[in-house]
Design an enzyme around this catalytic site. Sequence first.
Site: not given
Length: 387
Positions: A374, A89, A372, A342
Site C-alpha cells: 500500500g 503488506c 506489492c 494474507h
Amino acid sequence: MGDAYIVGALRTPIGKRGGKLSGLHPTDLLGLVLRNLLDRAGVDPLAVDDVIGGCVSQCGEQGVNVARNAWIAAGLPFDVPATSVDRQCGSAQQAIHFAAQGVMAGVYDLVIACGVESMSRVPLGSTMEGPGFPMSEAWMAACDNQFFTQYLAAQEIARRWNISRAEMDELAVESHRRAAQATDEGRFTREILPVKVTTEDGTVEEMTVDEGIRRDTSVEKLATIPAVQPDCPDITAGNSSQISDGAAAVLIASEAAAQSLGLTPRARLAGFAVAACEPIVMLKGPIPATRKLLDRTGIKIGEIDLFECNEAMGSIVPMWAKEFDVDLEKVNPNGSGISLGHPVGASGARIMVTLLHELERTGGRFGFQTMCEGGGQGNATLIERVG
C-alpha cells in the site's frame, strides 16, 4: 561486509477471518512463534541482539510496539530489545531486510525478523478511523486529488496489462489447487508450528493446517461472485487475497555466530531491493523492485529456481509475470495469498519461510520473493540455499 544467513524459519498456520486463530491476542500469536523458533534452534534468547517485527495495523491490540509486546508475552528475557516496522503488506519482508543488513554491517550477530497480523481482531483500515485522516491536503494535491483503494488499483492494473477476470479467476483456482496439494503432500509440515486453539464448543484442538484453502472452488463458481464494487467489475472476493490471521519469523545469523552457536546456515540473504511507484495505482511496486534487484545483483530470471509473488489481488501476479516473462510454473508453487491467506503484517515473513522450505524440498539454489505494498512500494529479496 559479511554475509547474513537464515538459520531458522517458522510460521503459524494461517487462519481465516473469524476462524480458529481469532481467539488469540496478536501478541500471544507472535510470541508463540518467537519462543518456538528459539526452542527449535536451541538458542539462548539472550543471544539475540534484536527483534524486528512487521505489522500493518499498529493500533489497539497491535499498537505500542507489538514486536516488543510479543517478546514479553512469550516469557522471554526483558533484556532483549524489539521494534515494529510498517511498510504495509511488505512489513515483515522489510523486517528481514533490516535484520540481514544489520548482520551484514556487523552490528548484529543474531537477530529475529518476524511479522504478525490478526485481521479478525484489528481489521485492515483501523488506523484510518481517526482522529484525523492520514493523507493531508498536500498529499492529495501531489496525487492530483485522487485516492485509489487497492481494489481500484488492481482494476487499473488489469486494464493496463490486459488481464481479464477469467484469467484472474483461473489463477485463483490454481492457487487453491496448489495449496491443497502442498498440504496433502506434507510440504508445510516442517514450517508450520501447531497452535492450540479453543473451538466454539469450548474444546481445545491443535491447528496444524492453513484454514482458508477452498478445495471445491472452480472457475464456474468464481464467475458467480459479484464484484467488490461497481467500478471494479473484474475484482472479486474470489480472486483477491483473504482476510487472515497469522504470524511468522526467521532467525538470521552471521557466519561467526552460526558457528559459535552450533547453528546450520540454510540460506544466504543474497540481494535486496525496495522501490516505489505512484501511490494511486499503488500495486505496481514489484516491477521496479524486481528490476532494481536484478540490476543490482546481476542475476538473470532464468537462473532463479523458485519465485514467490504475493497474490494480494488477482491482477498482481499476471502483471509481474508478463513484465519479466516469468514461467508461472515456478511462481507460488504451493499457493499464495488467494488460497493460503494474507495476514498483511506477517506475509513477508510467511512467504520467506515457505520459499526456504520449498527450496530445500526441491533442491533449488536461488529463490526470489516480491510483493506489492500500500502507498505504492515494493520489496524484492533473493536468497541462495546453502544447506
